[in-house]
Design a protein around this motif. Sequence first.
Motif: not given
Length: 296
Positions: A127-132
Amino acid sequence: MFNESKVMRWISNTVLGFFSAACLIPFALLIIASFSSEESIVRQGYSFFPEEFSLKAYAYLWQHQLELGRAYGITILITTVGTAISLAITSMLAYPLSRRDMPLNRVWTFVVFFTMLFNGGLVPTYLVYTQIFDIKNTFFGLLLPGLLMNGFNILLVRTFFLTSIPPALIDAASIDGAGEIKIFYRIILPLSMPIMATIGLFQAIAYWNDWFNGLIYITDTRMFGIQTILTKMVMDIQFLTSNSNAAGMNTGAAIAELPSTSVRMAIAAIGVLPILIAYPFFQKYFVKGITIGAVK
């Protein structure tokens, strides 16, 4: 007259010969199996002397030459860029951690060590790598997650700096007017070629063998690396073979002829051969690094 040194040398060479054979024999069996027919492997099993020679596995891979060639190019690019950036970051972080006069030295060392013990898990990381950071379907998706930084490598380089670089050498350079950046690039790095070559090899192998990042962060097949696309081929063959009974008779017969076992061997061979071919050309840097760091 009994010559103990010759006997020990003979014993050492014999033991090393056995260890070398233990490493080479499985690889030789892998290559031979990739050139064996599927029928001979099913009947006879893996053998150094197969009943039937076949190129069906490589012919199947040749049918995908365009995507394999593109995947090789992507993997070579990612491996080269990732290894270079990783070495730069690792050495620049390890050097201040090796300086005992750096404020909060032990605290920052513990922070690096902590990352070796705990992580956020796959879902929060994704989630961190794809959404942020929005790295999905980009080269950063193959470059960053889990590979670019490694706490173990940082501590390994830090230990080398602590044990192999004399503090008096740094003090002498400081007295002569050299700043920290000049000391690092002109003194520390040239004396650290053995550990840099070792860490570089670790990182290059990690990037070359990585398929997980492509599976998680890449959905565009045009951006697959070689390991990801080879893994996908194996999964496709396994799926077709396991579901051949549910297909029509003609289709089922065609699927049954797929060289599934020998293709796996061929895939493993073409995946590992480039790194084996490249290694001898980089071996000289290990020797050069050792001689540079020697006491004159």
